[in-house]
Motif scaffolding. Structure first.
Motif, PDB file in Angstrom:
ATOM      1  N   PRO A  10       0.672  -1.143   0.001  1.00 33.09           N
ATOM      2  CA  PRO A  10       0.070  -0.095  -0.158  1.00 33.09           C
ATOM      3  C   PRO A  10       1.073   1.441   0.164  1.00 33.09           C
ATOM      4  N   MET A  11       0.376   2.586  -0.784  1.00 32.67           N
ATOM      5  CA  MET A  11       1.349   3.426  -0.770  1.00 32.67           C
ATOM      6  C   MET A  11       0.856   4.537  -0.096  1.00 32.67           C
ATOM      7  N   PRO A  12       2.033   4.743   1.242  1.00 38.27           N
ATOM      8  CA  PRO A  12       1.736   5.543   2.520  1.00 38.27           C
ATOM      9  C   PRO A  12       0.478   6.365   1.851  1.00 38.27           C
ATOM     10  N   PRO A  13      -0.088   6.787   2.486  1.00 40.28           N
ATOM     11  CA  PRO A  13      -1.244   8.198   2.546  1.00 40.28           C
ATOM     12  C   PRO A  13      -0.587   9.651   2.266  1.00 40.28           C
ATOM     13  N   LEU A  14      -0.880  10.524   1.241  1.00 43.73           N
ATOM     14  CA  LEU A  14      -0.019  11.429   0.881  1.00 43.73           C
ATOM     15  C   LEU A  14      -0.132  12.924   1.502  1.00 43.73           C
ATOM     16  N   GLN A  15      -1.300  12.951   2.156  1.00 48.02           N
ATOM     17  CA  GLN A  15      -2.638  13.767   3.036  1.00 48.02           C
ATOM     18  C   GLN A  15      -2.836  13.299   4.481  1.00 48.02           C
TER      19      GLN A  15
ATOM     20  N   GLY B 167       0.610   3.901   7.784  1.00 47.66           N
ATOM     21  CA  GLY B 167       1.294   3.719   6.065  1.00 47.66           C
ATOM     22  C   GLY B 167       2.335   3.655   5.965  1.00 47.66           C
ATOM     23  N   TRP B 168       3.541   4.224   6.605  1.00 46.55           N
ATOM     24  CA  TRP B 168       5.093   4.159   6.132  1.00 46.55           C
ATOM     25  C   TRP B 168       5.228   2.659   7.180  1.00 46.55           C
TER      26      TRP B 168
END
Length: 170
Positions: A7-12, A21-22
């Motif tokens: 999963p891509m860590p959230p950008l906002q 997320g990271w």
């Protein structure tokens, strides 16, 4: 190479969602480096004199999850998962492989520890503390430490994977 969902860590997002997320991103990165390899390949050391292996990294990740989220954060008195994991150097072990160690078993153990880690974090605020080394440590610090731990070992896994089959990438 990678079939593990990463999963891509959230950008906002807020700080907690960003940290979680990271951490999940790097957890998945480590597993992705193992995708498609046999147990024999996962047991292949980097290069002499190092005995570091991808399977050992997954076992180590389970030990690290147990140490930081269960022992430190929750104060649980839980034993090491793997023989010799509580070495005198103070490092969470798991790197050494038993003769019968398999990726399936190591992954199942790691997944169980990750689930317990998530449970340990769910009801805690980032500023809540736990006793550590004569002081206090926050959940925020543990998240940050674990992101660094996984990122460092994802780099090791990159080199191991490239040595095994030439695969490189994210």
């Amino acid at each position: 190479m990678t079939t593990t969902d990463r999963p891509m860590p959230p950008l906002q997002a807020d700080e907690r969602a960003t940290l979680a997320g990271w951490l999940d991103f790097y957890r998945a990165t480590l597993l992705g480096k193992c995708d498609g390899l046999t147990d024999d390949q996962l047991r292949t050391p980097a290069a002499p004199p190092s005995t570091l292996t991808l399977l050992g990294l997954v076992q180590h990740a389970a030990e690290v999850e147990r140490n930081w989220f269960r022992r430190v954060l929750l104060g649980e008195d839980v034993p090491a998962i793997y023989d010799g994991a509580d070495d005198a150097s103070g490092h969470d072990g798991g790197f050494d492989l038993a003769d019968d160690a398999t990726f399936a078993a190591a992954r199942a153990t790691w997944e169980d520890e990750v689930a317990r880690s998530r449970d340990a974090c769910a009801a805690r605020g980032l500023d809540e503390t736990s006793p550590f080394m004569g002081g206090q440590v926050t959940l925020r610090w543990v998240y940050s430490h674990m992101i660094g731990e996984y990122a460092r070992h994802a780099g090791h896994a990159d080199l191991l994977r490239e040595r095994i089959d030439g695969a490189t990438g994210t």
